[in-house]
Design a protein around this motif. Structure first.
Motif, PDB file in Angstrom:
ATOM      1  N   VAL A   4      94.621  89.372  49.105  1.00 44.94           N
ATOM      2  CA  VAL A   4      94.794  89.619  47.680  1.00 44.94           C
ATOM      3  C   VAL A   4      96.169  89.110  47.264  1.00 44.94           C
ATOM      4  N   THR A   5      96.192  88.323  46.205  1.00 43.67           N
ATOM      5  CA  THR A   5      97.473  87.826  45.718  1.00 43.67           C
ATOM      6  C   THR A   5      97.714  88.332  44.310  1.00 43.67           C
ATOM      7  N   GLN A   6      98.985  88.569  44.011  1.00 43.60           N
ATOM      8  CA  GLN A   6      99.363  89.061  42.693  1.00 43.60           C
ATOM      9  C   GLN A   6     100.561  88.265  42.183  1.00 43.60           C
ATOM     10  N   SER A   7     100.597  88.116  40.864  1.00 45.68           N
ATOM     11  CA  SER A   7     101.743  87.458  40.253  1.00 45.68           C
ATOM     12  C   SER A   7     102.037  88.095  38.906  1.00 45.68           C
ATOM     13  N   PRO A   8     103.318  88.109  38.512  1.00 46.16           N
ATOM     14  CA  PRO A   8     104.467  87.729  39.335  1.00 46.16           C
ATOM     15  C   PRO A   8     104.821  88.835  40.333  1.00 46.16           C
ATOM     16  N   THR A   9     105.809  88.572  41.154  1.00 45.18           N
ATOM     17  CA  THR A   9     106.259  89.565  42.126  1.00 45.18           C
ATOM     18  C   THR A   9     107.091  90.642  41.439  1.00 45.18           C
ATOM     19  N   HIS A  10     107.980  90.187  40.594  1.00 44.63           N
ATOM     20  CA  HIS A  10     108.840  91.094  39.846  1.00 44.63           C
ATOM     21  C   HIS A  10     108.851  90.670  38.381  1.00 44.63           C
ATOM     22  N   LEU A  11     109.096  91.659  37.523  1.00 38.10           N
ATOM     23  CA  LEU A  11     109.104  91.383  36.093  1.00 38.10           C
ATOM     24  C   LEU A  11     109.999  92.404  35.405  1.00 38.10           C
ATOM     25  N   GLN A  17     107.579  95.639  24.352  1.00 35.15           N
ATOM     26  CA  GLN A  17     106.973  94.345  24.667  1.00 35.15           C
ATOM     27  C   GLN A  17     105.615  94.530  25.325  1.00 35.15           C
ATOM     28  N   GLN A  18     104.963  93.407  25.528  1.00 34.85           N
ATOM     29  CA  GLN A  18     103.666  93.391  26.182  1.00 34.85           C
ATOM     30  C   GLN A  18     103.786  92.612  27.488  1.00 34.85           C
ATOM     31  N   VAL A  19     102.962  92.962  28.463  1.00 36.04           N
ATOM     32  CA  VAL A  19     103.024  92.274  29.751  1.00 36.04           C
ATOM     33  C   VAL A  19     101.607  92.018  30.270  1.00 36.04           C
ATOM     34  N   THR A  20     101.472  90.916  30.992  1.00 33.12           N
ATOM     35  CA  THR A  20     100.195  90.586  31.652  1.00 33.12           C
ATOM     36  C   THR A  20     100.460  90.340  33.120  1.00 33.12           C
ATOM     37  N   LEU A  21      99.743  91.059  33.953  1.00 31.37           N
ATOM     38  CA  LEU A  21      99.843  90.900  35.400  1.00 31.37           C
ATOM     39  C   LEU A  21      98.541  90.309  35.908  1.00 31.37           C
ATOM     40  N   PRO A 106     100.257  92.694  47.346  1.00 29.67           N
ATOM     41  CA  PRO A 106     101.646  93.123  47.531  1.00 29.67           C
ATOM     42  C   PRO A 106     102.225  93.841  46.316  1.00 29.67           C
ATOM     43  N   GLY A 107     101.567  93.701  45.161  1.00 29.50           N
ATOM     44  CA  GLY A 107     102.022  94.401  43.978  1.00 29.50           C
ATOM     45  C   GLY A 107     102.970  93.585  43.113  1.00 29.50           C
ATOM     46  N   THR A 108     103.081  94.019  41.872  1.00 26.63           N
ATOM     47  CA  THR A 108     104.055  93.489  40.929  1.00 26.63           C
ATOM     48  C   THR A 108     104.981  94.626  40.541  1.00 26.63           C
ATOM     49  N   ARG A 109     106.265  94.409  40.762  1.00 29.71           N
ATOM     50  CA  ARG A 109     107.251  95.439  40.394  1.00 29.71           C
ATOM     51  C   ARG A 109     107.662  95.201  38.951  1.00 29.71           C
ATOM     52  N   LEU A 110     107.277  96.119  38.066  1.00 31.05           N
ATOM     53  CA  LEU A 110     107.613  96.014  36.644  1.00 31.05           C
ATOM     54  C   LEU A 110     108.744  96.980  36.315  1.00 31.05           C
TER      55      LEU A 110
END
Lengths: 113, 110
Positions: A4-11, A17-21, A106-110
Motif C-alpha cells: 500500500v502506498t500513500q502520498s504525500p508522506t508529510h503535509l 484549508q482543505q487537503v487531499t490525501l 505508511p501513512g500521511t502525517r498531517l
C-alpha cells in the motif's frame, strides 16, 4: 509486488484549508479503508470504500469525504481543517474475500497550524 | 460507537519475561483482529479470531478468543527486543467496524 502506498508522506496546512490525501492499494486488493491516528492513540476508522462506493463510515463529520477510483485507488478529502485534525492518516487495503486482513500503508502525517 | 477496553495501556518487561494484553468488550463480537505497530511504523496484521474459545499460536505468540466472544488476549512467551511496539485489537461486531482498542505499548529492557 508493491504494498500500500500513500502520498504525500508529510503535509502542513493551516486552519480552514482543505487537503487531499491519496492511497494506492496493494495489488489484488479492491477494498480501501481510511483511519486517523492521533499521537499515542489507536487508529480511528473513518470510512471504507468498495466498488467506488462508501460502504461503512465511522464517527467522523461530513468534512471528511472520500472517493475510490476504478483502479481501486482512493482519496481522502478533509475540508475546513481544524487543529484537531492533525494526525497520521492511514490507508488500509484488503481483498473483498478477506476484508478483515488489512494491509496498512505508511501513512500521511498531517499537521494543521 | 461501541468501544473496547484494552489493558494494560503500557507494559515494561525484562527481555525473556512473558507479556499479555487483553481486549474487553461489553458486547458480543463477531470476530477480532490483532495488529502490531512498531514505533514510527504502521499497523501490521497479525491474526484473526472468529470462533468462541478459539486459540491460535504464532511461534511465541498465543491468541485467545473468549467463550462469550467478548474478550480476547495476546500472550507473548519469553519476549525479545523485536517484540517492542504497540499491540492493538480491532474487534468487529456484526458487519460494522468498531474502533481499534487503545493499544498496549510494550517496551523491553534488554
Amino acid at each position: 509486488d508493491a504494498g500500500v502506498t500513500q502520498s504525500p508522506t508529510h503535509l502542513i496546512k493551516t486552519r480552514g484549508q482543505q487537503v487531499t490525501l491519496r492511497c494506492s492499494p496493494k495489488s489484488g486488493h479492491d477494498t480501501v479503508s481510511w483511519y486517523q491516528q492521533a499521537l499515542g492513540q489507536g487508529p480511528q476508522f473513518i470510512f471504507q470504500y468498495y466498488e467506488e462506493e462508501e460502504r461503512q463510515r465511522g464517527n467522523f463529520p461530513d468534512r471528511f469525504s472520500g472517493h475510490q477510483f476504478p483502479n481501486y485507488s482512493s482519496e481522502l478529502n478533509v475540508n475546513a481543517l481544524l487543529l484537531g485534525d492533525s494526525a497520521l492518516y492511514l490507508c488500509a487495503s484488503s481483498p473483498r474475500s478477506a476484508s478483515y486482513e488489512q494491509y496498512f500503508g505508511p501513512g500521511t502525517r498531517l499537521t494543521v497550524t | 460507537g461501541q468501544q473496547v477496553m484494552q489493558i494494560p495501556q503500557y507494559q515494561h518487561v525484562q527481555e525473556g519475561e512473558d507479556f499479555t494484553t487483553y481486549c474487553n468488550s461489553s458486547t458480543t463480537l463477531s470476530n477480532i483482529q490483532w495488529y502490531k505497530q512498531r514505533p514510527g511504523g504502521h499497523p501490521v496484521f497479525l491474526i484473526q479470531l472468529v470462533k468462541s474459545g478459539e486459540v491460535k499460536k504464532q511461534k511465541r505468540l498465543t491468541f485467545q478468543f473468549g467463550e462469550a466472544k467478548k474478550n480476547s488476549s495476546l500472550h507473548i512467551t519469553a519476549t525479545q527486543t523485536t517484540d517492542v511496539g504497540t499491540y492493538f485489537c480491532e474487534p468487529l461486531g456484526g458487519a460494522q467496524k468498531l474502533v481499534f482498542g487503545q493499544g498496549t505499548r510494550l517496551t523491553i529492557n534488554p
